[in-house]
Design a protein around this motif. Structure first.
Motif, PDB file in Angstrom:
ATOM      1  N   LYS A  48       0.873  -1.201   0.054  1.00  0.00           N
ATOM      2  CA  LYS A  48      -0.190  -0.055   0.067  1.00  0.00           C
ATOM      3  C   LYS A  48       0.980   1.189   0.127  1.00  0.00           C
ATOM      4  CE  LYS A  48      -4.222  -2.017   1.744  1.00  0.00           C
ATOM      5  NZ  LYS A  48      -5.308  -1.730   2.757  1.00  0.00           N
ATOM      6  N   GLU A  49       1.890   1.113   0.675  1.00  0.00           N
ATOM      7  CA  GLU A  49       2.931   2.434   0.645  1.00  0.00           C
ATOM      8  C   GLU A  49       3.508   2.620  -0.344  1.00  0.00           C
ATOM      9  OE1 GLU A  49       3.033  -0.165   2.951  1.00  0.00           O
ATOM     10  OE2 GLU A  49       2.243   0.729   4.754  1.00  0.00           O
ATOM     11  N   MET A  50       3.871   1.517  -1.280  1.00  0.00           N
ATOM     12  CA  MET A  50       4.595   1.658  -2.356  1.00  0.00           C
ATOM     13  C   MET A  50       3.576   2.310  -3.554  1.00  0.00           C
ATOM     14  SD  MET A  50       6.521  -1.846  -2.491  1.00  0.00           S
ATOM     15  CE  MET A  50       7.607  -1.677  -4.080  1.00  0.00           C
ATOM     16  N   GLN A  51       1.981   1.798  -3.446  1.00  0.00           N
ATOM     17  CA  GLN A  51       1.252   2.314  -4.439  1.00  0.00           C
ATOM     18  C   GLN A  51       1.084   3.820  -4.572  1.00  0.00           C
ATOM     19  OE1 GLN A  51      -2.514   0.431  -3.473  1.00  0.00           O
ATOM     20  NE2 GLN A  51      -3.492   1.241  -5.690  1.00  0.00           N
ATOM     21  N   GLN A  52       1.135   4.352  -3.267  1.00  0.00           N
ATOM     22  CA  GLN A  52       0.995   5.807  -3.045  1.00  0.00           C
ATOM     23  C   GLN A  52       2.221   6.477  -3.844  1.00  0.00           C
ATOM     24  OE1 GLN A  52       1.203   6.217   1.517  1.00  0.00           O
ATOM     25  NE2 GLN A  52      -1.248   5.626   1.446  1.00  0.00           N
ATOM     26  N   GLU A  53       3.422   5.901  -3.767  1.00  0.00           N
ATOM     27  CA  GLU A  53       4.317   6.610  -4.326  1.00  0.00           C
ATOM     28  C   GLU A  53       4.721   5.946  -5.787  1.00  0.00           C
ATOM     29  OE1 GLU A  53       6.305   8.677  -2.994  1.00  0.00           O
ATOM     30  OE2 GLU A  53       5.196   8.485  -1.346  1.00  0.00           O
ATOM     31  N   GLY A  54       3.682   5.277  -6.435  1.00  0.00           N
ATOM     32  CA  GLY A  54       3.914   4.725  -7.853  1.00  0.00           C
ATOM     33  C   GLY A  54       4.998   3.553  -7.984  1.00  0.00           C
ATOM     34  N   GLU A  55       5.759   2.849  -6.618  1.00  0.00           N
ATOM     35  CA  GLU A  55       6.599   2.222  -6.848  1.00  0.00           C
ATOM     36  C   GLU A  55       6.328   0.664  -6.884  1.00  0.00           C
ATOM     37  OE1 GLU A  55       9.017   3.057  -3.636  1.00  0.00           O
ATOM     38  OE2 GLU A  55       9.589   5.043  -4.162  1.00  0.00           O
ATOM     39  N   ILE A  56       7.027  -0.055  -7.378  1.00  0.00           N
ATOM     40  CA  ILE A  56       6.859  -1.606  -7.376  1.00  0.00           C
ATOM     41  C   ILE A  56       8.102  -2.377  -7.095  1.00  0.00           C
ATOM     42  CG2 ILE A  56       5.343  -1.613  -9.356  1.00  0.00           C
ATOM     43  CD1 ILE A  56       7.827  -2.325 -11.037  1.00  0.00           C
ATOM     44  N   GLU A  57       7.974  -3.785  -6.410  1.00  0.00           N
ATOM     45  CA  GLU A  57       9.185  -4.390  -6.125  1.00  0.00           C
ATOM     46  C   GLU A  57       8.885  -5.582  -7.072  1.00  0.00           C
ATOM     47  OE1 GLU A  57      12.040  -5.164  -5.013  1.00  0.00           O
ATOM     48  OE2 GLU A  57      11.649  -3.673  -3.505  1.00  0.00           O
ATOM     49  N   ILE A  58      10.180  -6.003  -7.448  1.00  0.00           N
ATOM     50  CA  ILE A  58      10.351  -7.277  -8.386  1.00  0.00           C
ATOM     51  C   ILE A  58      10.975  -8.497  -7.580  1.00  0.00           C
ATOM     52  CG2 ILE A  58      11.379  -8.033 -10.630  1.00  0.00           C
ATOM     53  CD1 ILE A  58      10.899  -5.316 -11.725  1.00  0.00           C
ATOM     54  N   ASP A  66      10.453 -28.965  -3.311  1.00  0.00           N
ATOM     55  CA  ASP A  66       9.124 -29.764  -3.453  1.00  0.00           C
ATOM     56  C   ASP A  66       8.242 -29.100  -4.561  1.00  0.00           C
ATOM     57  OD1 ASP A  66       9.402 -31.224  -0.977  1.00  0.00           O
ATOM     58  OD2 ASP A  66       8.667 -29.566   0.058  1.00  0.00           O
ATOM     59  N   GLY A  67       8.844 -28.450  -5.400  1.00  0.00           N
ATOM     60  CA  GLY A  67       8.221 -27.810  -6.591  1.00  0.00           C
ATOM     61  C   GLY A  67       7.385 -26.594  -6.235  1.00  0.00           C
ATOM     62  N   GLU A  68       7.268 -26.188  -4.795  1.00  0.00           N
ATOM     63  CA  GLU A  68       6.767 -24.849  -4.609  1.00  0.00           C
ATOM     64  C   GLU A  68       7.390 -23.631  -5.018  1.00  0.00           C
ATOM     65  OE1 GLU A  68       3.518 -25.005  -3.182  1.00  0.00           O
ATOM     66  OE2 GLU A  68       3.560 -26.995  -3.727  1.00  0.00           O
ATOM     67  N   PRO A  69       6.606 -22.478  -5.370  1.00  0.00           N
ATOM     68  CA  PRO A  69       7.272 -21.361  -5.698  1.00  0.00           C
ATOM     69  C   PRO A  69       7.595 -20.727  -4.631  1.00  0.00           C
ATOM     70  CG  PRO A  69       4.755 -21.285  -5.892  1.00  0.00           C
ATOM     71  CD  PRO A  69       5.074 -22.371  -5.562  1.00  0.00           C
ATOM     72  N   GLN A  70       8.836 -19.980  -4.678  1.00  0.00           N
ATOM     73  CA  GLN A  70       9.634 -19.272  -3.474  1.00  0.00           C
ATOM     74  C   GLN A  70       9.787 -18.000  -4.567  1.00  0.00           C
ATOM     75  OE1 GLN A  70      10.133 -20.279  -0.235  1.00  0.00           O
ATOM     76  NE2 GLN A  70       8.808 -21.939  -0.976  1.00  0.00           N
ATOM     77  N   LEU A  71      10.049 -16.803  -3.757  1.00  0.00           N
ATOM     78  CA  LEU A  71      10.305 -15.458  -4.119  1.00  0.00           C
ATOM     79  C   LEU A  71      11.869 -15.083  -3.697  1.00  0.00           C
ATOM     80  CD1 LEU A  71       7.043 -13.652  -3.545  1.00  0.00           C
ATOM     81  CD2 LEU A  71       7.934 -14.619  -5.644  1.00  0.00           C
ATOM     82  N   GLU A  72      12.672 -14.688  -4.568  1.00  0.00           N
ATOM     83  CA  GLU A  72      13.942 -14.192  -4.168  1.00  0.00           C
ATOM     84  C   GLU A  72      14.064 -12.684  -4.680  1.00  0.00           C
ATOM     85  OE1 GLU A  72      16.756 -16.474  -6.791  1.00  0.00           O
ATOM     86  OE2 GLU A  72      16.866 -17.981  -5.431  1.00  0.00           O
ATOM     87  N   SER A  73      14.719 -12.101  -4.006  1.00  0.00           N
ATOM     88  CA  SER A  73      14.984 -10.745  -4.301  1.00  0.00           C
ATOM     89  C   SER A  73      15.930 -10.604  -5.610  1.00  0.00           C
ATOM     90  CB  SER A  73      15.694  -9.887  -3.136  1.00  0.00           C
ATOM     91  OG  SER A  73      14.974  -9.754  -2.110  1.00  0.00           O
ATOM     92  N   VAL A  74      15.650  -9.556  -6.371  1.00  0.00           N
ATOM     93  CA  VAL A  74      16.315  -9.572  -7.480  1.00  0.00           C
ATOM     94  C   VAL A  74      17.434  -8.224  -7.051  1.00  0.00           C
ATOM     95  CG1 VAL A  74      16.217  -8.656  -9.902  1.00  0.00           C
ATOM     96  CG2 VAL A  74      14.367  -9.965  -8.891  1.00  0.00           C
ATOM     97  N   THR A  75      18.684  -8.710  -7.062  1.00  0.00           N
ATOM     98  CA  THR A  75      19.549  -7.706  -6.602  1.00  0.00           C
ATOM     99  C   THR A  75      20.633  -7.113  -7.708  1.00  0.00           C
ATOM    100  OG1 THR A  75      21.305  -9.642  -6.320  1.00  0.00           O
ATOM    101  CG2 THR A  75      19.909  -8.711  -4.440  1.00  0.00           C
TER     102      THR A  75
END
Length: 98
Positions: A48-58, A66-75
């Motif tokens: 919500k905070e990022m939406q106010q600034e028009g920012e996104i995170e990738i 186990d084949g389950e999706p995990q999220l890694e930061s893109v550095t």
């Protein structure tokens, strides 16, 4: 570059995903999009905070043992910019403006 496949994250988590930071804080992000860029799969998220600034995170989507999706930061800055540009193009069209 494809966004045709049903959103795997939305299928598993709904419209939002909760992530825990390194210091243990919990943050809720809205899942804006899942993209395939080159050989990678990525999630575009926004708090919500990022939406106010028009920012996104990738984040890079990877599978655990186990084949389950995990999220890694893109550095890598170049990788982040490529995915961000792909997301912008999917939302707002290409660089070709009238």
């Amino acid at each position: 570059m494809s966004n045709n496949k049903e959103s795997e994250l939305r299928h598993l988590f709904g419209d939002t995903v909760e992530l825990t930071t390194e210091d243990g804080a919990s943050l809720t992000f809205r899942i804006l999009s899942e993209l395939e860029v080159g050989e990678g799969r990525y999630a575009v998220l926004q708090s919500k905070e990022m939406q106010q600034e028009g920012e996104i995170e990738i984040f890079r989507i990877v599978s655990d043992s186990d084949g389950e999706p995990q999220l890694e930061s893109v550095t890598d800055e170049d990788e982040w910019e490529l995915v961000a540009e792909t997301y912008d193009d999917s939302q707002f069209g290409s660089d070709e403006r009238p």
